[in-house]
Design a protein around this motif. Sequence first.
Motif, PDB file in Angstrom:
ATOM      1  N   ASN A 165       0.690  -1.205  -0.009  1.00  0.00           N
ATOM      2  CA  ASN A 165      -0.026   0.060   0.203  1.00  0.00           C
ATOM      3  C   ASN A 165       1.119   1.131  -0.276  1.00  0.00           C
ATOM      4  O   ASN A 165       0.794   2.613   0.601  1.00  0.00           O
ATOM      5  N   ASP A 200       2.136   4.495  -1.635  1.00  0.00           N
ATOM      6  CA  ASP A 200       2.004   5.627  -2.029  1.00  0.00           C
ATOM      7  C   ASP A 200       3.230   6.404  -2.862  1.00  0.00           C
ATOM      8  O   ASP A 200       2.889   6.757  -4.357  1.00  0.00           O
ATOM      9  N   THR A 246      -1.468   4.188   2.342  1.00  0.00           N
ATOM     10  CA  THR A 246      -2.072   4.310   2.335  1.00  0.00           C
ATOM     11  C   THR A 246      -2.849   4.090   3.873  1.00  0.00           C
ATOM     12  O   THR A 246      -2.539   3.159   3.889  1.00  0.00           O
ATOM     13  N   GLY A 284      -6.023   2.398   4.033  1.00  0.00           N
ATOM     14  CA  GLY A 284      -7.703   2.273   3.406  1.00  0.00           C
ATOM     15  C   GLY A 284      -7.487   3.120   2.275  1.00  0.00           C
ATOM     16  O   GLY A 284      -7.468   2.773   1.651  1.00  0.00           O
ATOM     17  N   ASN A 285      -9.387   2.839   2.323  1.00  0.00           N
ATOM     18  CA  ASN A 285     -10.117   3.398   1.792  1.00  0.00           C
ATOM     19  C   ASN A 285     -11.131   5.088   1.817  1.00  0.00           C
ATOM     20  O   ASN A 285     -11.543   5.390   1.037  1.00  0.00           O
ATOM     21  N   THR A 286     -10.038   5.310   3.131  1.00  0.00           N
ATOM     22  CA  THR A 286     -10.296   6.343   3.605  1.00  0.00           C
ATOM     23  C   THR A 286      -9.874   7.689   2.493  1.00  0.00           C
ATOM     24  O   THR A 286      -8.434   7.466   1.712  1.00  0.00           O
ATOM     25  N   LEU A 287     -10.755   8.714   2.042  1.00  0.00           N
ATOM     26  CA  LEU A 287     -10.024   9.855   0.795  1.00  0.00           C
ATOM     27  C   LEU A 287     -10.167  11.252   1.612  1.00  0.00           C
ATOM     28  O   LEU A 287     -11.221  11.107   2.969  1.00  0.00           O
ATOM     29  N   ASN A 338      -8.534  12.347  -2.699  1.00  0.00           N
ATOM     30  CA  ASN A 338      -7.303  11.940  -2.632  1.00  0.00           C
ATOM     31  C   ASN A 338      -6.955  10.813  -1.622  1.00  0.00           C
ATOM     32  O   ASN A 338      -7.645  11.266  -0.792  1.00  0.00           O
ATOM     33  N   PRO A 339      -6.648   9.470  -1.666  1.00  0.00           N
ATOM     34  CA  PRO A 339      -6.863   8.566  -0.525  1.00  0.00           C
ATOM     35  C   PRO A 339      -5.857   9.265   0.570  1.00  0.00           C
ATOM     36  O   PRO A 339      -4.892  10.056   0.446  1.00  0.00           O
ATOM     37  N   THR A 374      -2.860   9.180   3.581  1.00  0.00           N
ATOM     38  CA  THR A 374      -1.690   8.901   3.289  1.00  0.00           C
ATOM     39  C   THR A 374      -1.623   9.262   5.251  1.00  0.00           C
ATOM     40  O   THR A 374      -1.913  10.284   5.729  1.00  0.00           O
TER      41      THR A 374
END
Length: 85
Positions: free
Chosen positions: A38, A40, A52, A54-57, A62-63, A65
């Motif tokens: 994972n 970035d 990164t 999870g799938n959190t934005l 943007n992801p 980090t």
Amino acid sequence: MTDTPPDRLSSNPKSPFYDQALLERGVGIRFKGVEKNNVDEYCVSEGWVRLTIGNTLDRKGNPMTMKLQGTVEPYFRDTAEPKEA
């Protein structure tokens, strides 16, 4: 291409350290001796990775980090052998 990964590489197309050709070739990262999937962005000379979460934005889409300090060891996942057709 060389067989040594760059000192710094990012998977974000907006970054000046983004390189599509290297990402397509496949760069793996060992952080503190553990394989990370994972990542970035990384920097070997400064000793950090940006992972990164999870799938959190964030609010710009943007992801999210997190930057961690430690030993970074990039490598190419493919072998330098020619592929048979």
